[in-house]
Design an enzyme around this catalytic site. Structure first.
Site, PDB file in Angstrom:
ATOM      1  N   GLU A  28     -13.233   5.821  -5.757  1.00  0.00           N
ATOM      2  CA  GLU A  28     -14.095   5.733  -5.020  1.00  0.00           C
ATOM      3  C   GLU A  28     -15.128   6.656  -4.774  1.00  0.00           C
ATOM      4  O   GLU A  28     -16.123   6.595  -4.774  1.00  0.00           O
ATOM      5  CB  GLU A  28     -13.575   5.212  -3.624  1.00  0.00           C
ATOM      6  CG  GLU A  28     -12.913   3.860  -3.368  1.00  0.00           C
ATOM      7  CD  GLU A  28     -12.113   3.676  -1.908  1.00  0.00           C
ATOM      8  OE1 GLU A  28     -11.793   2.554  -1.806  1.00  0.00           O
ATOM      9  OE2 GLU A  28     -11.918   4.675  -1.328  1.00  0.00           O
ATOM     10  N   THR A 106     -13.452   0.848  -0.362  1.00  0.00           N
ATOM     11  CA  THR A 106     -13.250  -0.398  -0.705  1.00  0.00           C
ATOM     12  C   THR A 106     -12.424  -1.150   0.428  1.00  0.00           C
ATOM     13  O   THR A 106     -11.841  -0.452   1.313  1.00  0.00           O
ATOM     14  CB  THR A 106     -12.528  -0.638  -1.820  1.00  0.00           C
ATOM     15  OG1 THR A 106     -11.461   0.149  -2.107  1.00  0.00           O
ATOM     16  CG2 THR A 106     -13.490   0.017  -3.040  1.00  0.00           C
ATOM     17  N   LYS A 189     -11.133  -5.853   5.570  1.00  0.00           N
ATOM     18  CA  LYS A 189      -9.604  -5.197   5.847  1.00  0.00           C
ATOM     19  C   LYS A 189      -9.333  -4.150   5.072  1.00  0.00           C
ATOM     20  O   LYS A 189      -9.771  -4.186   3.775  1.00  0.00           O
ATOM     21  CB  LYS A 189      -8.655  -6.527   5.534  1.00  0.00           C
ATOM     22  CG  LYS A 189      -7.171  -5.935   5.438  1.00  0.00           C
ATOM     23  CD  LYS A 189      -6.191  -7.134   5.110  1.00  0.00           C
ATOM     24  CE  LYS A 189      -4.750  -6.512   4.816  1.00  0.00           C
ATOM     25  NZ  LYS A 189      -4.747  -5.662   3.478  1.00  0.00           N
ATOM     26  N   ASP A 190      -9.083  -3.194   5.732  1.00  0.00           N
ATOM     27  CA  ASP A 190      -8.691  -1.902   4.802  1.00  0.00           C
ATOM     28  C   ASP A 190      -7.605  -1.303   5.242  1.00  0.00           C
ATOM     29  O   ASP A 190      -6.853  -1.833   6.201  1.00  0.00           O
ATOM     30  CB  ASP A 190      -9.920  -0.826   4.811  1.00  0.00           C
ATOM     31  CG  ASP A 190     -10.130   0.021   6.074  1.00  0.00           C
ATOM     32  OD1 ASP A 190      -9.435  -0.392   7.100  1.00  0.00           O
ATOM     33  OD2 ASP A 190     -10.932   1.038   6.043  1.00  0.00           O
ATOM     34  N   MET A 191      -7.306   0.169   4.891  1.00  0.00           N
ATOM     35  CA  MET A 191      -6.059   0.866   5.153  1.00  0.00           C
ATOM     36  C   MET A 191      -6.234   2.336   5.702  1.00  0.00           C
ATOM     37  O   MET A 191      -5.591   2.923   5.761  1.00  0.00           O
ATOM     38  CB  MET A 191      -5.315   0.935   3.776  1.00  0.00           C
ATOM     39  CG  MET A 191      -4.738  -0.395   2.973  1.00  0.00           C
ATOM     40  SD  MET A 191      -4.270  -0.317   1.310  1.00  0.00           S
ATOM     41  CE  MET A 191      -2.570   0.365   2.017  1.00  0.00           C
ATOM     42  N   GLU A 192      -7.499   2.565   6.255  1.00  0.00           N
ATOM     43  CA  GLU A 192      -8.001   3.613   7.022  1.00  0.00           C
ATOM     44  C   GLU A 192      -8.773   3.802   7.995  1.00  0.00           C
ATOM     45  O   GLU A 192      -9.045   4.531   8.890  1.00  0.00           O
ATOM     46  CB  GLU A 192      -8.208   4.824   5.878  1.00  0.00           C
ATOM     47  CG  GLU A 192      -9.478   4.656   5.100  1.00  0.00           C
ATOM     48  CD  GLU A 192      -9.484   3.595   4.012  1.00  0.00           C
ATOM     49  OE1 GLU A 192     -10.295   3.122   3.614  1.00  0.00           O
ATOM     50  OE2 GLU A 192      -8.103   3.690   3.374  1.00  0.00           O
ATOM     51  N   ASP A 215     -11.800  -7.795  -2.829  1.00  0.00           N
ATOM     52  CA  ASP A 215     -10.760  -8.963  -3.243  1.00  0.00           C
ATOM     53  C   ASP A 215     -11.107  -9.637  -1.701  1.00  0.00           C
ATOM     54  O   ASP A 215     -11.492  -9.359  -0.814  1.00  0.00           O
ATOM     55  CB  ASP A 215      -9.364  -8.453  -3.403  1.00  0.00           C
ATOM     56  CG  ASP A 215      -8.894  -7.332  -2.019  1.00  0.00           C
ATOM     57  OD1 ASP A 215      -8.499  -7.974  -1.070  1.00  0.00           O
ATOM     58  OD2 ASP A 215      -8.960  -6.164  -2.127  1.00  0.00           O
TER      59      ASP A 215
END
Length: 258
Positions: A28, A106, A189-192, A215
């Site tokens: 990214e 992303t 939705k993400d992870m951070e 996605d």
């Protein structure tokens, strides 16, 4: 109940001189590093032993620092998820004292909310979906909802979609996650992101979150396959949006964004 706003809103009439870009993945970060002509900084500002990577440069009227958690020394993959992101953000704000943080990267999108692969969203709110704790009062703490720094003039200028971000430490999602994400009114939705928002709130630093959809969360397609297929194109879309955002920010005060 509406989530509390990040501390510091409304924004002050402070010139935007230093911007911190927080990016989770090397893939990214790469298009941004190239487009903004940033150079890797190996001066050793970060604590010894951490894998964090920093790129810096001048872009128009601003000093830009881009940081990424780097590669986990044990497993040899990008150090993703909430703990590396929050540690990196906290340390970077202390070191570089940015006027503004931009977390860009992303995310998965929800088609029931109109998200499509390639969309870039400016985030209006953040929350967690996997910090479950049913003790009295801890349930809302676990969700940790925060309203992002409002920047309506930037949204209008870039003609961005706006949505709610839900964050968790897993790429996949179980039924309980789906229930909480629905309650979070999530669009992406993400992870951070929510972890970075928590740090920005602690340190009273304005934060913009820009998320590109790789996605579709609520589809039968395998998340990991869609993510890998669309990562490069989403990273390019993020790069274009972030560069346009920096163009808009140049020679402005924080208050000019509202």
């Amino acid at each position: 109940m509406a989530p509390p706003a990040l501390k510091g809103a409304p924004l002050p009439a402070t010139p935007i001189k230093t911007v911190l870009l927080v990016v989770a993945l090397q893939a990214e970060a790469a298009p941004l590093v190239k487009d903004l002509n940033l150079k890797e900084d190996t001066s050793g500002l970060f604590p010894a032993g951490v894998p964090w990577v920093k790129f810096s440069g001048e872009y128009k009227s601003m000093k830009v620092h881009l940081v990424t958690p780097g590669v986990d020394a044990i497993h040899g993959v990008d150090a993703v998820c909430t703990v590396p992101a929050s540690l990196l953000t906290f340390s970077s704000v202390q070191l570089f004292k940015p006027d503004l943080i931009i977390n860009c990267g992303t995310a998965g999108g929800f088609q029931k909310k109109g998200a499509e692969i390639g969309d870039v969203y400016l985030i209006s709110e953040t929350a967690f979906h996997d910090r479950r704790n049913m003790l009295p009062g801890f349930d809302n703490y676990g969700i940790g909802a925060l309203a992002a720094t409002p920047v309506p003039k930037l949204v209008s200028h870039l003609n961005l979609k706006v949505g709610v971000l839900t964050t968790g430490d897993s790429l996949d999602h179980v039924d309980k996650d789906d229930e909480v994400m629905e309650n979070n009114n999530a669009t992406v939705k993400d992870m951070e992101g929510a972890a970075i928002a928590y740090v920005a709130d602690l340190l009273t630093t304005p934060l913009i979150l820009l998320k590109g959809v790789t996605d579709i969360v609520d589809s039968p397609a395998a998340t990991e396959e869609e993510f890998l297929l669309n990562l490069q194109s989403a990273a390019k879309a993020i790069q274009t949006t972030v560069t346009s955002a920096l163009d808009f920010l140049s020679l402005k005060n924080l208050s000019d964004l509202q």
